[in-house]
Design a protein around this motif. Structure first.
Motif, PDB file in Angstrom:
ATOM      1  N   UNK A 136      -6.104   0.621 -24.235  1.00 11.49           N
ATOM      2  CA  UNK A 136      -6.346  -0.553 -23.394  1.00 11.49           C
ATOM      3  C   UNK A 136      -5.901  -0.283 -21.963  1.00 11.49           C
ATOM      4  N   UNK A 137      -4.695   0.285 -21.796  1.00 16.82           N
ATOM      5  CA  UNK A 137      -4.218   0.515 -20.435  1.00 16.82           C
ATOM      6  C   UNK A 137      -5.096   1.525 -19.697  1.00 16.82           C
ATOM      7  N   UNK A 138      -5.518   2.574 -20.375  1.00 22.51           N
ATOM      8  CA  UNK A 138      -6.412   3.534 -19.728  1.00 22.51           C
ATOM      9  C   UNK A 138      -7.683   2.852 -19.235  1.00 22.51           C
ATOM     10  N   UNK A 139      -8.190   1.923 -20.042  1.00 22.44           N
ATOM     11  CA  UNK A 139      -9.380   1.156 -19.682  1.00 22.44           C
ATOM     12  C   UNK A 139      -9.110   0.282 -18.451  1.00 22.44           C
ATOM     13  N   UNK A 140      -7.993  -0.437 -18.472  1.00 22.78           N
ATOM     14  CA  UNK A 140      -7.630  -1.322 -17.356  1.00 22.78           C
ATOM     15  C   UNK A 140      -7.379  -0.511 -16.087  1.00 22.78           C
ATOM     16  N   UNK A 141      -6.660   0.585 -16.206  1.00 25.64           N
ATOM     17  CA  UNK A 141      -6.340   1.402 -15.033  1.00 25.64           C
ATOM     18  C   UNK A 141      -7.616   1.949 -14.384  1.00 25.64           C
ATOM     19  N   UNK A 183      -0.543 -14.515 -18.643  1.00 24.29           N
ATOM     20  CA  UNK A 183      -0.408 -13.100 -18.300  1.00 24.29           C
ATOM     21  C   UNK A 183      -1.547 -12.258 -18.863  1.00 24.29           C
ATOM     22  N   UNK A 184      -2.371 -12.844 -19.738  1.00 18.02           N
ATOM     23  CA  UNK A 184      -3.531 -12.110 -20.258  1.00 18.02           C
ATOM     24  C   UNK A 184      -4.522 -11.766 -19.141  1.00 18.02           C
ATOM     25  N   UNK A 185      -4.413 -12.448 -17.995  1.00 14.29           N
ATOM     26  CA  UNK A 185      -5.336 -12.141 -16.893  1.00 14.29           C
ATOM     27  C   UNK A 185      -5.156 -10.708 -16.406  1.00 14.29           C
ATOM     28  N   UNK A 186      -3.986 -10.084 -16.701  1.00 13.63           N
ATOM     29  CA  UNK A 186      -3.757  -8.694 -16.312  1.00 13.63           C
ATOM     30  C   UNK A 186      -4.401  -7.714 -17.290  1.00 13.63           C
ATOM     31  N   UNK A 187      -5.017  -8.228 -18.344  1.00 13.79           N
ATOM     32  CA  UNK A 187      -5.637  -7.375 -19.354  1.00 13.79           C
ATOM     33  C   UNK A 187      -4.658  -6.974 -20.426  1.00 13.79           C
ATOM     34  N   UNK A 188      -3.493  -6.453 -20.010  1.00 14.16           N
ATOM     35  CA  UNK A 188      -2.401  -6.088 -20.907  1.00 14.16           C
ATOM     36  C   UNK A 188      -1.102  -6.383 -20.189  1.00 14.16           C
ATOM     37  N   UNK A 233       0.813  -1.216   0.000  1.00 10.73           N
ATOM     38  CA  UNK A 233       0.000   0.000   0.000  1.00 10.73           C
ATOM     39  C   UNK A 233       0.849   1.271   0.000  1.00 10.73           C
ATOM     40  N   UNK A 234       2.070   1.178   0.520  1.00  8.07           N
ATOM     41  CA  UNK A 234       2.978   2.325   0.425  1.00  8.07           C
ATOM     42  C   UNK A 234       3.532   2.460  -0.984  1.00  8.07           C
ATOM     43  N   UNK A 235       3.788   1.308  -1.622  1.00  9.80           N
ATOM     44  CA  UNK A 235       4.335   1.345  -2.985  1.00  9.80           C
ATOM     45  C   UNK A 235       3.279   1.789  -3.987  1.00  9.80           C
ATOM     46  N   UNK A 236       2.026   1.377  -3.795  1.00  8.93           N
ATOM     47  CA  UNK A 236       0.946   1.732  -4.717  1.00  8.93           C
ATOM     48  C   UNK A 236      -0.240   2.288  -3.918  1.00  8.93           C
ATOM     49  N   UNK A 237      -0.097   3.475  -3.346  1.00  9.42           N
ATOM     50  CA  UNK A 237      -1.192   4.052  -2.551  1.00  9.42           C
ATOM     51  C   UNK A 237      -2.414   4.287  -3.433  1.00  9.42           C
ATOM     52  N   UNK A 238      -3.571   4.138  -2.832  1.00 14.34           N
ATOM     53  CA  UNK A 238      -4.815   4.192  -3.594  1.00 14.34           C
ATOM     54  C   UNK A 238      -4.991   5.531  -4.300  1.00 14.34           C
ATOM     55  N   UNK A 239      -4.538   6.618  -3.667  1.00 14.16           N
ATOM     56  CA  UNK A 239      -4.725   7.940  -4.276  1.00 14.16           C
ATOM     57  C   UNK A 239      -3.817   8.153  -5.487  1.00 14.16           C
ATOM     58  N   UNK A 240      -2.769   7.330  -5.636  1.00  6.98           N
ATOM     59  CA  UNK A 240      -1.838   7.474  -6.765  1.00  6.98           C
ATOM     60  C   UNK A 240      -2.184   6.558  -7.943  1.00  6.98           C
ATOM     61  N   UNK A 241      -3.139   5.653  -7.765  1.00  2.00           N
ATOM     62  CA  UNK A 241      -3.464   4.703  -8.836  1.00  2.00           C
ATOM     63  C   UNK A 241      -3.884   5.387 -10.132  1.00  2.00           C
ATOM     64  N   UNK A 242      -4.659   6.508 -10.093  1.00  2.00           N
ATOM     65  CA  UNK A 242      -5.034   7.145 -11.369  1.00  2.00           C
ATOM     66  C   UNK A 242      -3.846   7.682 -12.147  1.00  2.00           C
ATOM     67  N   UNK A 243      -2.690   7.846 -11.478  1.00  6.12           N
ATOM     68  CA  UNK A 243      -1.497   8.371 -12.141  1.00  6.12           C
ATOM     69  C   UNK A 243      -0.554   7.264 -12.617  1.00  6.12           C
ATOM     70  N   UNK A 244      -0.879   6.008 -12.332  1.00  7.32           N
ATOM     71  CA  UNK A 244      -0.001   4.895 -12.693  1.00  7.32           C
ATOM     72  C   UNK A 244       0.206   4.832 -14.207  1.00  7.32           C
ATOM     73  N   UNK A 245       1.457   4.638 -14.634  1.00  5.47           N
ATOM     74  CA  UNK A 245       1.781   4.543 -16.059  1.00  5.47           C
ATOM     75  C   UNK A 245       1.779   3.081 -16.495  1.00  5.47           C
ATOM     76  N   UNK A 246       1.751   2.879 -17.797  1.00  7.10           N
ATOM     77  CA  UNK A 246       1.808   1.522 -18.334  1.00  7.10           C
ATOM     78  C   UNK A 246       3.105   0.834 -17.928  1.00  7.10           C
TER      79      UNK A 246
END
Length: 786
Positions: free
Chosen positions: A221-226, A184-189, A140-153
């Motif tokens: 695709x990544x925007x959709x998955x994110x 690995x397709x289970x990750x969507x991309x 949760x420190x590495x991927x805090x919920x508030x930073x998820x919309x900014x995650x890059x591919x």
């Protein structure tokens, strides 16, 4: 012995069998075999067939037998049953006198669980509770919920470093809860590592591969998955779990994400088929289509105030017991023998060495001790890590898993060389062991070799290194007869055999180009119809086409039905049927296609194939109803759901369902398929394959002059049928009429049967009003086999 006093009560369903087991043993004189105990309980309680024959969903194991045997295990732990004599359950002095109650049964189970949990050292139990808490917080420190919309591919999926979101979810936090298995397709991309093979429903560019349902470009695709991941995390934090059910992302993957952002309020098990088993275990009556959120709620309630990690360990104990049909210590000494076909090295190069040493061994020296792997999926994942996603080596996981875990002492081994020679026979004489000093073949079992003699193999052997052939009793009998030994008792196996494009071409006589065309049509339209004259192999090819795309002979992902004039919407989708309940006249029942789609929705990472034989025999509009719209390739998925006729439920056809229909073009009694349905299918013509390489090879192996003359006659007959204005190419005679079960079956009697009881009756239907033509071709067919 556990105390009768306990603060937490268990709802585990199997606890109800503790007292009946003890009572049955008392009535049987204090000791008996497992079968005798089972029978006595059934008699004492007058159990109905529904209980006796009920099975678990995923394993298929008999529920009654499993729960009774599990109760016996707990009673052994408590000191009430003695297990020192193999195959016998015997009461101890304590067992003869104990007054078994529900409270005491719960106390035994929970105390035993506590002890097991302390002793475990695998899966997420490698770490203690405080270490698991720290790992949870680190994520949760590495991927805090508030930073998820900014995650890059690049942060989401990355092959260059072990710090991507996907790597954290699957690997770094696997001790928290596993989602191993699948691709690995289970990750969507995902970012491509090495060469990968495209398959139905997927797209790729030079760096990434993805499911086509999420879009056409990597960025889109990544925007959709994110966006989906952000929704999952927020819904989880808000405890709005039912909203997560509606998000189109692989079940295990999305619920692992949900757990990691739930402040540990969810349960750390994520695969729906296992959660269903847990719900059953705790006595909850749930349907196959019960949402994961409801299953999680059932387990959250059962967990109560117990620590998340401790309850996860309890569920692991439950799952391991559910996987077991009978306890090995209780199996009769006459336990059935399995038969294996085995290749000792390439071209049997290690046979003489292994024969002298009294061993059999497998290579794959890059894999260490197989006992360290808890499942075939873990072996497969290791092979992917070593060889890359698309390597053929991945199929080796089945051989390695079976060699270490399913093969047992007393099994019979037949040694093969290539596809046409048998070299020896032996009996397995040890458990699996790993010898690191053997550099090439470190995976070993001892074998008492009974024969070292070369024979011709009956027909063509499979190409694999190790194959369980127990199912094929006639084949086993032929192999045993080579060494003049009688068959041992056998039992049916249900493991899935790998099946790829090469396997398809070995069995179906079509060209690689046509196979590629069919696969591409399925990918684009999602619905195809294989049409052609009788005997061109439509039905035979349909299932094998599905297997070749799935990658194994997995009938859990394939369903075959046949349409007829009485087939209806109520059979296919949903409707009201007479009720077995005396208080109801009718009740709503779901049809075969509805259930199949629900199953596919629950397993969105895998492809499912619905095969319809004689598709044009049914009334299409009557059967499909509103689904005529939903089966279209661009009308798939939850965004296109509509309300069903007999239900308030919204329903959709998932994108991972592919429909393969079959249509006989020579049946004059049937109208052509209606245009509304025709527009939704691609049509593939299957033609007689007499000129194919595969058929010619078989013809050479048969090497029978009369057979060759008959085939030449059929080719001429087909030309006559094409030129007949009342018939045409759709009435040609297919090659399937002339494929024997074994090439050695082709003799005068076999040829006469084909001509007189299959071909001539067909021609009598074709030319019922053309007696001169019919007489001529009867004569020519009979002359060809004289």
């Amino acid at each position: 012995m556990p105390s009768n006093t306990i603060t937490k009560k268990s709802n585990a369903e199997f606890l109800k069998w503790f007292k009946p087991v003890l009572d049955a043993l008392k009535e049987l004189g204090g000791s008996a075999s497992p079968k005798e105990v089972h029978k006595k309980i059934i008699e004492d309680l007058s159990l109905p067939k529904e209980i006796i024959n009920n099975t678990y969903r995923k394993t298929g194991n008999n529920k009654f037998n499993n729960q009774v045997d599990w109760a016996r295990n707990e009673l052994v732990y408590a000191g009430y049953i003695d297990k020192s004599v193999r195959g016998i359950w015997a009461l101890t002095d304590s067992g003869k006198n104990v007054d078994m109650t529900e409270e005491l049964a719960a106390a035994i189970f929970l105390e035993h669980n506590k002890k097991r949990n302390l002793e475990r050292n695998k899966s997420f139990e490698k770490l203690g509770n405080s270490e698991l808490d720290a790992l949870y917080d680190e994520f949760n420190k590495r991927f805090p919920i508030e930073k998820l919309p900014e995650m890059t591919l690049e942060q989401y999926t990355n092959t260059n470093k072990e710090d991507s979101f996907c790597y954290w979810i699957e690997t770094k936090t696997q001790d928290i809860g596993s989602i191993w298995g699948g691709s690995s397709y289970k990750f969507g991309i995902f970012k491509i590592a090495g060469n990968i093979k495209s398959s139905i429903g997927t797209l790729r560019d030079d760096e990434y591969a993805w499911y086509s349902k999420y879009g056409n470009t990597r960025d889109g695709v990544f925007n959709n998955i994110r966006e989906k991941i952000v929704q999952i995390a927020n819904f989880s934090r808000q405890e709005n779990y039912s909203a997560i059910d509606e998000i189109d992302l692989g079940d295990a993957f999305k619920w692992k994400i949900a757990f990691l952002y739930s402040n540990k309020k969810l349960i750390n098990w994520f695969k729906k088929d296992i959660l269903l088993e847990f719900a059953d275990f705790y006595g909850k009556k749930v349907a196959q289509n019960t949402p994961v959120s409801e299953l999680q709620s059932i387990l959250i309630k059962e967990k109560g105030n117990e620590n998340t990690w401790d309850f996860g360990r309890t569920l692991l104990s439950v799952w391991e017991e559910l996987k077991v049909q009978d306890n090995s210590a209780d199996k009769d000494s006459s336990s059935s023998v399995h038969y294996w076909l085995y290749a000792p090295g390439e071209k049997a190069s290690k046979w003489e060495e292994f024969y002298k040493k009294g061993i059999m061994a497998l290579g794959w020296d890059e894999i260490t001790d197989l006992r360290e792997f808890d499942s075939r999926d873990e072996i497969k994942a290791k092979l992917k890590e070593i060889h890359g996603e698309a390597s053929a080596e991945i199929n080796s996981s089945l051989a390695l898993w079976e060699f270490a875990n399913l093969m047992k002492t007393g099994d019979i081994i037949f040694v093969k060389k290539g596809m046409f020679k048998i070299l020896g026979r032996g009996v397995v004489d040890s458990e699996y062991y790993y010898d690191s000093s053997e550099k090439e073949y470190p995976h070993i079992r001892k074998v008492k070799w009974t024969h070292n003699e070369e024979h011709d193999h009956p027909g063509q052997a499979v190409m694999k290194t190790l194959t369980d052939i127990t199912d094929y009793t006639e084949y086993v009998g032929k192999l045993n007869s080579l060494f003049e030994v009688e068959d041992e008792p056998t039992e049916i196996k249900s493991d899935f055999e790998p099946y790829d494009e090469d396997s398809f071409f070995n069995e179906v006589f079509i060209s690689p180009e046509k196979y590629e065309t069919i696969v591409n049509l399925l990918e684009r339209k999602k619905n195809i119809i294989l049409q052609g004259a009788p005997g061109v192999g439509k039905s035979y090819a349909a299932k094998r086409l599905a297997y070749s795309i799935i990658g194994e002979k997995n009938d859990t992902q394939v369903k075959l039905v046949q349409f007829h004039q009485s087939y209806s919407y109520e059979d296919f989708i949903v409707g009201f049927r007479p009720s077995e309940n005396e208080n109801k006249q009718f009740e709503k029942k779901y049809g075969v296609f509805y259930e199949f789609c629900k199953k596919a929705i629950d397993d969105s990472d895998n492809k499912y194939f619905f095969i319809i034989d004689e598709i044009n025999r049914g009334n299409m509009s009557k059967i499909f109803g509103e689904l005529l719209l939903l089966i279209e390739s661009d009308k798939r998925g939850s965004k296109n759901k509509i309300q069903l006729l007999y239900s308030n439920e919204d329903f959709y056809v998932p994108e991972n369902v592919y429909i393969i229909g079959m249509m006989n073009t020579a049946d004059r009694s049937l109208a052509m398929i209606d245009y509304a349905l025709r527009r939704r299918f691609a049509f593939v013509e299957f033609e007689p394959a007499f000129e194919s390489d595969g058929f010619k090879q078989m013809q050479n192996e048969i090497s029978n002059e009369k057979y060759n003359r008959l085939i030449d006659c059929i080719k001429e007959l087909n030309e006559k049928i094409i030129s007949d204005v009342s018939l045409g190419k759709g009435f040609r005679i297919g090659h399937s009429y002339f494929i024997p079960k074994n090439v050695s079956d082709v003799d005068d009697e076999w040829l006469s049967d084909v001509v007189h009881y299959e071909l001539i009756p067909l021609l009598e239907e074709y030319w019922f009003d053309e007696t001169d033509i019919l007489s001529e071709w009867k004569r020519r067919l009979e002359d060809s086999i004289r």
